[in-house]
Each structure stands twice: as C-alpha cells, then as structure tokens.
Design an enzyme around this catalytic site. Structure first.
Site, PDB file in Angstrom:
ATOM      1  N   LYS A 225       0.855  -1.188   0.000  1.00 21.82           N
ATOM      2  CA  LYS A 225       0.000   0.000   0.000  1.00 21.82           C
ATOM      3  C   LYS A 225       0.890   1.236   0.000  1.00 21.82           C
ATOM      4  O   LYS A 225       1.849   1.316   0.775  1.00 21.82           O
ATOM      5  CB  LYS A 225      -0.906  -0.046   1.226  1.00 21.82           C
ATOM      6  CG  LYS A 225      -1.975   1.018   1.297  1.00 21.82           C
ATOM      7  CD  LYS A 225      -2.892   0.746   2.485  1.00 21.82           C
ATOM      8  CE  LYS A 225      -3.990   1.769   2.637  1.00 21.82           C
ATOM      9  NZ  LYS A 225      -4.890   1.442   3.774  1.00 21.82           N
ATOM     10  N   SER A 297      -9.550   1.578   2.726  1.00 19.23           N
ATOM     11  CA  SER A 297      -8.638   2.304   1.867  1.00 19.23           C
ATOM     12  C   SER A 297      -7.557   1.424   1.238  1.00 19.23           C
ATOM     13  O   SER A 297      -6.843   1.865   0.343  1.00 19.23           O
ATOM     14  CB  SER A 297      -7.963   3.432   2.655  1.00 19.23           C
ATOM     15  OG  SER A 297      -7.127   2.892   3.682  1.00 19.23           O
ATOM     16  N   SER A 321     -10.107  -0.656   6.930  1.00 20.98           N
ATOM     17  CA  SER A 321      -9.451  -0.578   5.622  1.00 20.98           C
ATOM     18  C   SER A 321      -8.758  -1.845   5.160  1.00 20.98           C
ATOM     19  O   SER A 321      -8.284  -1.900   4.025  1.00 20.98           O
ATOM     20  CB  SER A 321      -8.438   0.575   5.622  1.00 20.98           C
ATOM     21  OG  SER A 321      -9.114   1.804   5.660  1.00 20.98           O
TER      22      SER A 321
END
Length: 617
Positions: A225, A297, A321
C-alpha cells in the site's frame, strides 16, 4: 486554584487583572492591563489563569451562542458574556503553538505522549512462547500455465521456489506482465518497481541456488500500500500533494520483508490519505465487479491480490481498511493486534488506531507474512514485543466461538454468514451466544477524527487538502476542517469510554476464544479497532447483488449502477481474536477455509487469458 485573598489582591492591584477573579471587569476590557515591568508582581506570587496579555481576534457572546451549536452545550447569557470577555486572556494563548508569535512545528513522527495499550492493567495477553509450524501438504506439480502460477497461494509458490521448480525471476516476470495487462482497468498500481523487483528476484534465485533459503517469503513478489516508505521510490499516500514525495528510508515493514527475501514489485493504490478507494489516478475497481470500487482504503492491495498481480500485499487499517476491501475483492485480510507490527515509516492517520497487516489469497499465507513483519521497532512507540504460536495443522475442535444472535438475523449478515456459523459447529467448535451493552460506539470516532486532523493539520490549514480529488462532505478535507471544532473535553471523555469498551471486550473474551461476526457490522468494526483486537477476514461463499456498492455516502447526483440481472460476487466472514492470539485465529481460519472450499475461484474477467473488459475490446 487561588485563594480568596489572592483574588481580592489581584482585583485591588488593577482592574485589568480582574479576568482572574470571576465576574470582575473594568470598562469591558478583554485583556489584563498590568505591565509586568512597571507594576511587577510581589515576590512569591504564583501565576494565575486569565492574566496573560491576550491573543487572537475579539469574540462576543454571539460567537459563543453560535459555537454552542457545534459542541451541543448551552450557556446562559451571563455565562456567554463572561466567557467572551475573558476568552483572549484565558484560552486564546493556548493556540500560540499554531498561530504564533512563538510557532512550533510538529513532525508526524512526534506521536502523542499518551499511548493506547490494548492490554488492560493486571492482565496478560498472547502466548507464552513462539512456535510456527507451516502445513506440510504437497503443492503438486508446477502448473503449465502462467495464470495458474500467478493465482497460486504463497503456501504453494514458496514450495515450488524452495525446490527450484520455479524461479523468482520467472514469477516476477509473470506478475509484471499481468500488471501491464490488467492495471489500466483496475487502477490498483501507483508505481511499478520493475528494476527493484528484477534485481531482488535475481538475488533471491542466486541465494536459493547457493543453499541460503530464507523462508516461505523468499523470492515471492509483493505489493505494498503506497503509504509505506520505500527508499528512493515515490510514496504518495494516494494524494495529489504528495505525488512527488520520495523518502530516503524504507519503512520497517518494507525492510523486514526484504530481509525475508520477498520481492517488492509494486506500490499499490489507496484512497487518498487512507480513505475509501479514490486516489489521484482515479478509482480502484473490484476485479469481480468492475462497475464498483474495490473498497478502501487498502483498495490496491485488495484488487491486486484478487486479480493475481502480486503474490501477496500489505494493507493498513484504522477503522476497516483491511476488512472492507478483503470482503469486496474476496481475499484474506489479517488485521494484527494493535502494537504487534511497527508502523515506522508508514503514513500516520491515527497514532492510536493505525495497524499494518497482510492481504493474501489464503490464510496460511497471511500467517507467513505476519511472522516476517511482527516485532517492536524503536521508531514506533506503540510497537511491543510479542509471541506468535501458530500451527497450520492444528485442529480447531473444542474452540469456543462467540456470536451475536441478533446480528446474525439482520443486515449486513447474509445466508453466507449463517452458513459459516453452521460450519463452525460441524468442525467441532463450540458456539456461544454473547452480548455487548447497547452503547453509542460511534462516539469513539471522535478520537479518529481528532487524531487524523492533527496528523494532517498543515495540509488542512494551508488548503493543500483542497487538491484531493474527493471533496464530498464525507471525505477527509471536510472532516479535517470540521474536526477543528470538536471539543477537547469530549475527546477525553471518548478516551475514557474507550477503556470501558475494552473492559467489555475482555469480559466477552473471558467466555470465548474467538468471535464470528458479519464482517461489515458497524459496531464491531468500530469496537474491535478501538480495543486493538486482531481480526481475520476470509472468503466464505458468494452472494448476488443488483446494484454496485460503495464506501461513499449516497450522492443523488451520481447514483450507483444497477444491474438488470444479479451479479455474483464473493462474500466473507470475519473472526475476531483475543489480543496477540493470531495463531489461534489463523488455525481456525485455515480449517474454515478448507471447509468453505471457495478460496480458489478467480474473478472471471481477469482469468482465462482475457486481456480487456467488456466494452473495451
């Protein structure tokens, strides 16, 4: 604080000091008049509230009347008048750090002095010793098709690499080609680290050939990420103001994966500043249903892992997330206990909530990754030493699995969730009904909003947040601005409430070993993140939907797509574990994964050699 005689003295010295004595004002002055050089205080007189020279703009009773609506507190007219006339002397100076004249900059690495410890006083958590036993199952012969290799879990890829049936360089090339083919549709990759990946893969092959096998992640390409710092490689947070940000050091997790021999192949998308699935390059989409976002996310890790673009990925979670994109994209997400994995070198959204964890195609894979990245680091004050007791071959029979009966009967629970509960029983685990108080758990979000606004204070006050693609009411720019008006007193009260909630969770876990919950049940997403409990989300079946789903609040101007016929998409369930008991969590998850027998199914549009999506031929 001050004695009666002290207050009387201040009133007699000068009317300008009357702000320190309740109700005394002269000529409606808002600030003290005392000049310390011309009228010095007597020796031995301590400082008092309300005696500063006064800072900031004037305020009135009407100012407070309007502000009361924001914090839902009511003052009388007299109380407003007193508060307004003394504000500049009592309170305004408290903002000097930010407004000057003596400004003081704070770095993101300056964590709050108060730290959240999920382990309650007098209690211990986690296993007493380390043990890690991987499965000894035969991975079978190496598949002939690259696609079948790409979709294999790490548990198989690692065996093929260890026995030199597959090279890291070949596997890396397979994933690089799939990224090139599929990312234009998925928008899940921010930066392809091709040169780094090929160099690391070559080194891995050389080390393995020389007999230096580092373990199950050696030679496995992974994606991180894009809030994990990578030395010399852009780390953008998915946000326009940081597009050209290039850190000098690797995050602790990146460094540990490199030491484990893993191959960094891509920096993956995240909703800007870790919210939902829209970043500066667009919206990351769900490989199973490209008409909708991948959820966030950790949208990029979810989509890339589900579409077979990486061997595994690293996501992060503050309030859902990892869980949400794992659900949407049909992958396995392991959210570790708060403090087990260091966040050094990762973007901070909320110091007391942020967690880093693996997103994989199998439960055992997630355990491999957790073992490699766990452990304290000096750069993260909340990281702690911990043990991991994991045995992939452990039978879960006899484990007590708690569930909330009412939750299983209503949305967001589905028949898949209810069938999963029956599977738990068939595997010999004991189901136990549990309950929690009917408290306003969403009030805890005040902590997230306040810490997030603090972490991105400069971005907000400089109006750089206005550059973010998403500017809707439920996006960070608006929430960070609103958070400036939250009450500090209510922040403390929310923190106290957090401790009460942790005590209730400790009570529940005194009755059970695990919880099985609908993954997106709002109360448990909030509770378990704030108490720091680990969670494991895994695919349990499929459901049909007639409308695309979204993380964003409904927008009548942009309705979500509806479908003439139902769309089949994966659906997962979530196990919540005791603090630092990820070994038990994963052992139960492996047994359920085998019983569900749905983890191997692939998104049709990104399988069978198809290179484009419908309408793009």
């Amino acid at each position: 604080m001050s004695s009666s005689s002290r207050r009387d003295f201040l009133a007699s010295v000068t009317a300008g000091l009357a702000g320190a004595a309740a109700g005394l004002h002269s000529n409606d002055r808002e600030t003290p008049l005392q000049d310390p050089e011309q009228n010095p205080a007597p020796a031995g007189m301590p400082p008092a509230f309300g005696t500063s020279q006064g800072y900031g703009p004037p305020v009135s009773g009407e100012t407070f009347s309007e502000a009361e609506k924001l914090v839902q507190v009511t003052l009388t007219a007299a109380e407003r008048e007193m508060a307004a006339k003394s504000w500049r002397g009592n309170m305004s100076a408290l903002y000097e750090r930010r407004t000057g004249p003596k400004k003081m900059a704070l770095a993101t690495s300056d964590a709050p002095y108060s730290q959240w410890n999920p382990v309650l006083p007098g209690q211990t958590a986690g296993p007493a010793h380390d043990r890690f036993v991987r499965s000894d199952s035969d991975p079978g012969p190496l598949p002939a098709r690259d696609e079948d290799i790409a979709y294999a879990p790490v548990s198989k890829l690692s065996r093929w690499i260890e026995t030199r049936k597959l090279t890291s360089q070949r596997l890396t090339e397979i994933y690089l080609r799939r990224i090139e083919r599929y990312d234009p549709q998925l928008k899940c990759v921010i930066t392809v680290t091709r040169e780094t990946a090929l160099r690391q893969a070559k080194l891995a092959d050389e080390e393995i050939a020389a007999g230096n096998y580092r373990g199950p992640l050696h030679g496995i390409p992974w994606g991180g990420k894009d809030l994990l710092d990578t030395a010399g490689i852009a780390t953008t947070y998915g946000a326009e103001p940081f597009r050209n940000r290039v850190p000098e050091k690797d995050a602790a997790v990146v460094r540990r994966l490199r030491e484990a021999g893993a191959v960094l192949i891509a920096k993956l998308s995240l909703g800007a500043l870790a919210l939902n699935d829209i970043w500066f390059g667009g919206q990351t989409v769900n490989p199973w249903l490209p008409e909708e976002g991948a959820s966030g996310s950790s949208a990029g890790p979810g989509a890339a892992t589900a579409a077979g673009l990486v061997g595994f990925s690293i996501g992060s979670e503050t309030g859902g997330s990892i869980v949400s994109p794992s659900m949407r994209c049909g992958v396995t997400g392991l959210r570790p206990t708060f403090g087990r994995v260091p966040r050094t070198g990762a973007m901070t959204l909320c110091w007391s909530l942020d967690k880093l964890g693996p997103m994989t195609r199998g439960v055992e894979d997630a355990a491999f990754v957790l073992k490699a990245i766990a452990g304290p680091d000096a750069g993260d004050l909340s990281s702690v030493p911990s043990k991991l007791n994991f045995d992939a071959n452990l039978a879960p029979k006899g484990l007590r699995v708690g569930y909330f009966p009412a939750w299983m009967k209503e949305n967001p629970a589905t028949d898949v969730d209810r069938a999963a509960l029956e599977t738990v029983r068939k595997l010999g685990m004991q189901t136990v009904e549990v309950s929690l108080p009917d408290w306003p758990y969403d009030c805890l979000q005040l902590i997230l909003f306040a810490e997030g606004a603090a972490a991105f204070e400069e971005l907000t006050l400089s109006h750089q947040a206005d550059q973010l693609k998403a500017q809707v009411p439920d996006a960070w720019p608006n929430i960070f601005r609103q958070a400036r008006f939250l009450s500090a007193v209510d922040f403390v009260q929310a923190d106290r409430m957090r401790r009460r909630v942790a005590e209730e969770m400790a009570r529940v876990f005194s009755q059970v070993d695990l919880l099985l919950v609908p993954s997106l049940r709002d109360e448990m997403l909030t509770i378990s993140n704030f108490t720091g409990q680990p969670s494991l989300t895994l695919r349990a079946g499929f459901v049909e939907v007639l409308q695309a789903r979204s993380d964003w609040a409904p927008d009548p101007g942009h309705p979500l797509p509806k479908f003439a016929s139902p769309k089949r998409v994966p659906h997962g369930v979530t196990l919540i574990g005791r603090l630092f008991e990820e070994g038990t969590l994963c052992a139960a998850g492996i047994a359920l994964e085998r019983a569900f027998a749905v983890a191997g199914e692939r998104p049709p549009l990104f399988s069978s050699g198809r290179l484009t999506l419908p309408g793009q031929e």
